[in-house]
Each structure stands twice: as structure tokens, then as C-alpha cells.
Design a protein around this motif. Structure first.
Motif, PDB file in Angstrom:
ATOM      1  N   ASN A   7      41.543  36.126  51.241  1.00  0.00           N
ATOM      2  CA  ASN A   7      42.423  35.972  50.073  1.00  0.00           C
ATOM      3  C   ASN A   7      41.888  36.844  48.952  1.00  0.00           C
ATOM      4  N   GLY A   8      42.625  37.890  48.581  1.00  0.00           N
ATOM      5  CA  GLY A   8      42.143  38.879  47.598  1.00  0.00           C
ATOM      6  C   GLY A   8      41.719  40.114  48.364  1.00  0.00           C
ATOM      7  N   TYR A   9      42.397  41.230  48.105  1.00  0.00           N
ATOM      8  CA  TYR A   9      42.191  42.422  48.936  1.00  0.00           C
ATOM      9  C   TYR A   9      41.857  43.615  48.051  1.00  0.00           C
ATOM     10  N   GLY A  10      40.752  43.456  47.276  1.00  0.00           N
ATOM     11  CA  GLY A  10      40.309  44.548  46.413  1.00  0.00           C
ATOM     12  C   GLY A  10      39.050  45.172  46.984  1.00  0.00           C
ATOM     13  N   THR A  11      38.103  45.484  46.101  1.00  0.00           N
ATOM     14  CA  THR A  11      36.858  46.151  46.532  1.00  0.00           C
ATOM     15  C   THR A  11      36.179  45.384  47.669  1.00  0.00           C
ATOM     16  N   ILE A  12      35.974  44.109  47.496  1.00  0.00           N
ATOM     17  CA  ILE A  12      35.227  43.325  48.493  1.00  0.00           C
ATOM     18  C   ILE A  12      36.146  42.872  49.631  1.00  0.00           C
ATOM     19  N   PRO A  87      39.343  37.904  41.999  1.00  0.00           N
ATOM     20  CA  PRO A  87      38.447  38.191  40.865  1.00  0.00           C
ATOM     21  C   PRO A  87      37.761  36.927  40.334  1.00  0.00           C
ATOM     22  N   GLN A 108      32.822  34.241  46.314  1.00  0.00           N
ATOM     23  CA  GLN A 108      31.976  35.402  46.003  1.00  0.00           C
ATOM     24  C   GLN A 108      31.142  35.144  44.748  1.00  0.00           C
ATOM     25  N   GLY A 110      31.254  36.129  41.780  1.00  0.00           N
ATOM     26  CA  GLY A 110      31.887  35.924  40.481  1.00  0.00           C
ATOM     27  C   GLY A 110      32.121  34.452  40.168  1.00  0.00           C
ATOM     28  N   ARG A 168      26.159  49.896  37.507  1.00  0.00           N
ATOM     29  CA  ARG A 168      27.313  50.811  37.480  1.00  0.00           C
ATOM     30  C   ARG A 168      28.371  50.177  36.569  1.00  0.00           C
ATOM     31  N   ASP A 171      33.740  50.061  39.522  1.00  0.00           N
ATOM     32  CA  ASP A 171      33.884  50.577  40.880  1.00  0.00           C
ATOM     33  C   ASP A 171      34.714  51.862  40.816  1.00  0.00           C
ATOM     34  N   GLN A 302      27.078  48.267  45.269  1.00  0.00           N
ATOM     35  CA  GLN A 302      27.763  47.029  44.872  1.00  0.00           C
ATOM     36  C   GLN A 302      28.984  46.724  45.720  1.00  0.00           C
TER      37      GLN A 302
HETATM   38  P1  NAD Z   1      38.983  43.295  42.787  1.00  0.00           P
HETATM   39  O1  NAD Z   1      39.571  43.166  41.453  1.00  0.00           O
HETATM   40  O2  NAD Z   1      38.623  44.639  43.317  1.00  0.00           O
HETATM   41  O3  NAD Z   1      39.950  42.615  43.878  1.00  0.00           O
HETATM   42  C1  NAD Z   1      40.510  41.363  43.700  1.00  0.00           C
HETATM   43  C2  NAD Z   1      41.753  41.228  44.566  1.00  0.00           C
HETATM   44  O4  NAD Z   1      42.272  39.907  44.443  1.00  0.00           O
HETATM   45  C3  NAD Z   1      42.880  42.165  44.186  1.00  0.00           C
HETATM   46  O5  NAD Z   1      43.495  42.611  45.369  1.00  0.00           O
HETATM   47  C4  NAD Z   1      43.856  41.246  43.407  1.00  0.00           C
HETATM   48  O6  NAD Z   1      45.194  41.690  43.483  1.00  0.00           O
HETATM   49  C5  NAD Z   1      43.680  39.967  44.179  1.00  0.00           C
HETATM   50  N1  NAD Z   1      44.050  38.747  43.466  1.00  0.00           N
HETATM   51  C6  NAD Z   1      43.946  38.444  42.165  1.00  0.00           C
HETATM   52  N2  NAD Z   1      44.366  37.181  41.941  1.00  0.00           N
HETATM   53  C7  NAD Z   1      44.744  36.690  43.137  1.00  0.00           C
HETATM   54  C8  NAD Z   1      45.270  35.456  43.573  1.00  0.00           C
HETATM   55  N3  NAD Z   1      45.499  34.462  42.707  1.00  0.00           N
HETATM   56  N4  NAD Z   1      45.537  35.295  44.902  1.00  0.00           N
HETATM   57  C9  NAD Z   1      45.322  36.279  45.797  1.00  0.00           C
HETATM   58  N5  NAD Z   1      44.819  37.488  45.423  1.00  0.00           N
HETATM   59  C10 NAD Z   1      44.542  37.681  44.119  1.00  0.00           C
HETATM   60  O7  NAD Z   1      37.705  42.338  42.799  1.00  0.00           O
HETATM   61  P2  NAD Z   1      36.333  42.560  43.581  1.00  0.00           P
HETATM   62  O8  NAD Z   1      35.518  43.568  42.854  1.00  0.00           O
HETATM   63  O9  NAD Z   1      36.601  42.761  45.021  1.00  0.00           O
HETATM   64  O10 NAD Z   1      35.627  41.156  43.325  1.00  0.00           O
HETATM   65  C11 NAD Z   1      35.959  40.011  44.093  1.00  0.00           C
HETATM   66  C12 NAD Z   1      34.814  39.029  43.987  1.00  0.00           C
HETATM   67  O11 NAD Z   1      33.652  39.632  44.552  1.00  0.00           O
HETATM   68  C13 NAD Z   1      34.422  38.611  42.565  1.00  0.00           C
HETATM   69  O12 NAD Z   1      33.940  37.294  42.595  1.00  0.00           O
HETATM   70  C14 NAD Z   1      33.274  39.557  42.233  1.00  0.00           C
HETATM   71  O13 NAD Z   1      32.420  39.052  41.248  1.00  0.00           O
HETATM   72  C15 NAD Z   1      32.591  39.639  43.595  1.00  0.00           C
HETATM   73  N6  NAD Z   1      31.779  40.845  43.815  1.00  0.00           N
HETATM   74  C16 NAD Z   1      32.230  42.060  43.382  1.00  0.00           C
HETATM   75  C17 NAD Z   1      31.427  43.174  43.599  1.00  0.00           C
HETATM   76  C18 NAD Z   1      31.837  44.528  43.112  1.00  0.00           C
HETATM   77  O14 NAD Z   1      30.952  45.320  42.815  1.00  0.00           O
HETATM   78  N7  NAD Z   1      33.090  44.861  43.034  1.00  0.00           N
HETATM   79  C19 NAD Z   1      30.195  43.057  44.267  1.00  0.00           C
HETATM   80  C20 NAD Z   1      29.812  41.800  44.763  1.00  0.00           C
HETATM   81  C21 NAD Z   1      30.610  40.701  44.504  1.00  0.00           C
END
Ligand code: NAD
Length: 338
Positions: A7-12, A87, A108, A110, A168, A171, A302
């Protein structure tokens, strides 16, 4: 096969989804995201089932001509476990849904430790996650710190650790975030949250951290000073790190690793997906023992470092493999040597 959703398809989330799909004992049921953007289209091209985050987002998908397979609720209902990669703070909100549906979940870094009730780094506390309903994989910085500090504590005992983290700023795809030409004290006060976060996994010695943001997207750079209880030498520390899982030693002078850019370039040359570096990178030349204090530099990718931890957390929660078996399986699938 463990049925896993992301659930959530961003960086991680994107990386965790690919890693789950690569495991012999897991099925990726699908991924949920909010926007029908290019990432959604590429996920569909990869053959992933793409779900929308909620009803509003389902309509946005429909309007964009990209039909989603349902909402995050449908996805989670159809899975054994959900890896929440939304997020910061959204995961804590989503926990209500997971509880309602009676599903296990991984959060995660956060999120707060209290959201899951247990913070996880595979080589430190894999066994503790067995049978749990909720687990939190700690942040990228904490994961890297836990791996090396756990190793040092095992070998020499730690009385106190201190770290300055050059973070950093954003991202690579986060164009809206700065800084562009500044070093930002983040926070100005001491300690930053990182040291206490490490203590959620390794509670037996104080970790004092200071952090600042720098204009780069590549990696974090940690400068560590660790006070030891018993006699260490360069050779003993080098030997211990050489044998520590998911820690990679690199040579500055001999092999030309002079910066974090060289580490990412190494990953490119190795053909790693997305240039991902899953290991904590320690410069061999930076290791120094002076009196009872150990000094070294460490780089942290990261975007990637928590990916193997999420895969191991899934196995740990279902309780079928030992730590060694799970880590070996995860490492093999991601091309991690040790
Ligand atoms: P991101 O912003 O890159 O991705 C988040 C994704 O979640 C996006 O696709 C967004 O559209 C989606 N989203 C938002 N609200 C949503 C919802 N209600 N339901 C479903 N999807 C939803 O975030 P990220 O950088 O991948 O971070 C995710 C978690 O991982 C956070 O807790 C962050 O602290 C942790 N984290 C991030 C990093 C990093 O460097 N980016 C490293 C380690 C841990």
C-alpha cells in the motif's frame, strides 16, 4: 506462498513490490497508489494489479482511462499481509483498516515505534517479530546504524555512540524539495531523532545523533565516533565488518571510492536495479581506533537499504524460516553478496 500487498507505491513501495515479486515463497497480490501517473502505467505493464488508494483516487484512475482493480481496502482484504509504504503518519491512519480487516501489517520508518509496537532490523531482532501482527521497519539511517552498531557491540561492547548525519535533501524524483544551495541544520537542536530511533532496536547503549541536510539526492553520509568497552584494533574491526551481513567495506585510496557518487556508480556498474545499494557502506580507510574510541564513515542509500528488511520482516512474522534462512533467501534474490 505468503500473499503480500503493498500500500503506497513511491520510493520505497516500488522497490518493496519488486523485491516481494522476486521471492520464491511470496506472491505479490497488487499495489495501491493514489495517482494514475506514469508509475501506475509502468506497474500495469510489469503485470502488477494496481489498486487506487481510496474511492476518490479510484475515480481519478477512471477519469484518466486507467482502470484500477479496486481500492486499497479490496487489495488488503485479499492479502495475508500488507506492507504499508505510504508517507509519514498515513500508515498510522491506515492501521485502523488493517485492524478492521484482521490483517498483519508492516509499517515504515516514518511511523512511530508505538504504531507497530516493535521496530525491526533483521540481523538485530528477527526472532522478536515472530507471530506478531504489526512490525515497523526502522528508517534508512537507523537500519544502517543498527547493522554496524550491533556488530561493534557484539565484538567489543559499546558504552556510547555518537553520529553526525549529512542527509540527502530529497529523493531524485522529488523536484519540489530543497535545499539547492544551503546546508540546513535539521534539527538545530541536539540530539536529532535518529539516535533514539536506533535505541528502539538496540536499547543497551546511548546513541547521540546530530543531523543536517545537504544539497544531494544520492545518499546519506554518517560520521561515527563509538566509545568501546574493550580493546579494539583496526584489524579486529575490519575483520568484524567483513563478516557482518549487509555491510560492505570499500577502499577509498586503492579502488577510488572518494564520494557517495562513486558508490551509486558502483551499483550502476554492477547492474543493480535502479542503482540500488542495499548494504551499509563503510570506508575501510576511514576505520580508526584511538584509545577506546572507534571512528569511521558510512554511506546509506536511503531509497534501497530498507528493502531487504521488509522482505525479512514478512517471513519473520509468519514464523516459518530462521533468520539465517530468510536473510540468505532475500540476499540471493536481490544480488546481495552477504
Ligand atoms: P513516497 O512519497 O515516495 O511514496 C508514498 C506513496 O504512497 C505514493 O505513491 C503516494 O501516492 C502513496 N499514498 C499516499 N497516501 C496514500 C494512501 N492513503 N493510500 C495509499 N497510498 C497512498 O514516500 P516514501 O519515500 O516511499 O516513504 C514511504 C515510507 O517509507 C515513509 O514512512 C518514509 O519515512 C519511509 N522511508 C523513506 C525513505 C526514503 O528515503 N524515501 C527511506 C526509508 C524509509
Amino acid at each position: 506462498m505468503i500473499r503480500v500487498s503493498v500500500n503506497g507505491y513511491g520510493t520505497i513501495g516500488r522497490r518493496v513490490a519488486d523485491a516481494v515479486a522476486a521471492q520464491p515463497d511470496m506472491t505479490l497480490v497488487g499495489v495501491a497508489k493514489m495517482k494514475p501517473d506514469y508509475r501506475a502505467k509502468i506497474a500495469l505493464e510489469k503485470g502488477y494489479e494496481v489498486y487506487s488508494g481510496d474511492e476518490k483516487s479510484r475515480l481519478a484512475f477512471h477519469d484518466a482511462g486507467t482502470e484500477s482493480s479496486g481500492t486499497a481496502r479490496d487489495l488488503v482484504s485479499d492479502s495475508d499481509i500488507v506492507v504499508d509504504c505510504t508517507p509519514e503518519d498515513v500508515g498510522a491512519e491506515n492501521k485502523k483498516l488493517y485492524e478492521q480487516l484482521g490483517k498483519r501489517a508492516i509499517f515504515q520508518g516514518g511511523e512511530e515505534d508505538a504504531t507497530a509496537g516493535m521496530s525491526f532490523v533483521a540481523q538485530c531482532n528477527y526472532e522478536k517479530a515472530k507471530g506478531r501482527k504489526f512490525v515497523r521497519v526502522v528508517s534508512c539511517n537507523s537500519t544502517a546504524l543498527c547493522r554496524v552498531l550491533n556488530a561493534v557491540d557484539e565484538e567489543f561492547g559499546i558504552s556510547k555512540a555518537r553520529v553526525v548525519i549529512a542527509r540527502r535533501a530529497a529523493d531524485p524524483d522529488e523536484v519540489g524539495k530543497g535545499p539547492i544551495d544551503a546546508v540546513v541544520l535539521d534539527p538545530i537542536t541536539v540530539p536529532s531523532h535518529h539516535g533514539p530511533d536506533v535505541n528502539t532496536v538496540l536499547p543497551n547503549f546511548p546513541v547521540i545523533s546530530m543531523a543536517l541536510k545537504i544539497p544531494t539526492t544520492h545518499m546519506h553520509l554518517h560520521s561515527l565516533i563509538v566509545s568501546l568497552k574493550s580493546g579494539a584494533t583496526y584489524e579486529k574491526v575490519e575483520q568484524k565488518f567483513s563478516n557482518t551481513p549487509r555491510v560492505m567495506l570499500v577502499n577509498g585510496k586503492k579502488d577510488g571510492f572518494k564520494s557517495t557518487a562513486n558508490i551509486i556508480d558502483m551499483a550502476r556498474e554492477m547492474g543493480r536495479p535502479r542503482n540500488d545499494v542495499y548494504e551499509s557502506i563503510v570506508w575501510r580507510d576511514s576505520i580508526k581506533v584511538l584509545d577506546d574510541e572507534l571512528y569511521f564513515f558510512m554511506a546509506v542509500h536511503q531509497e534501497a537499504i530498507v528493502v531487504p528488511e521488509n522482505v525479512d520482516a514478512i517471513r519473520a512474522m509468519f514464523g516459518e524460516d530462521t533468520r539465517q534462512e530468510s536473510m540468505a533467501m532475500t540476499n540471493k534474490s536481490l544480488g546481495i553478496m552477504r
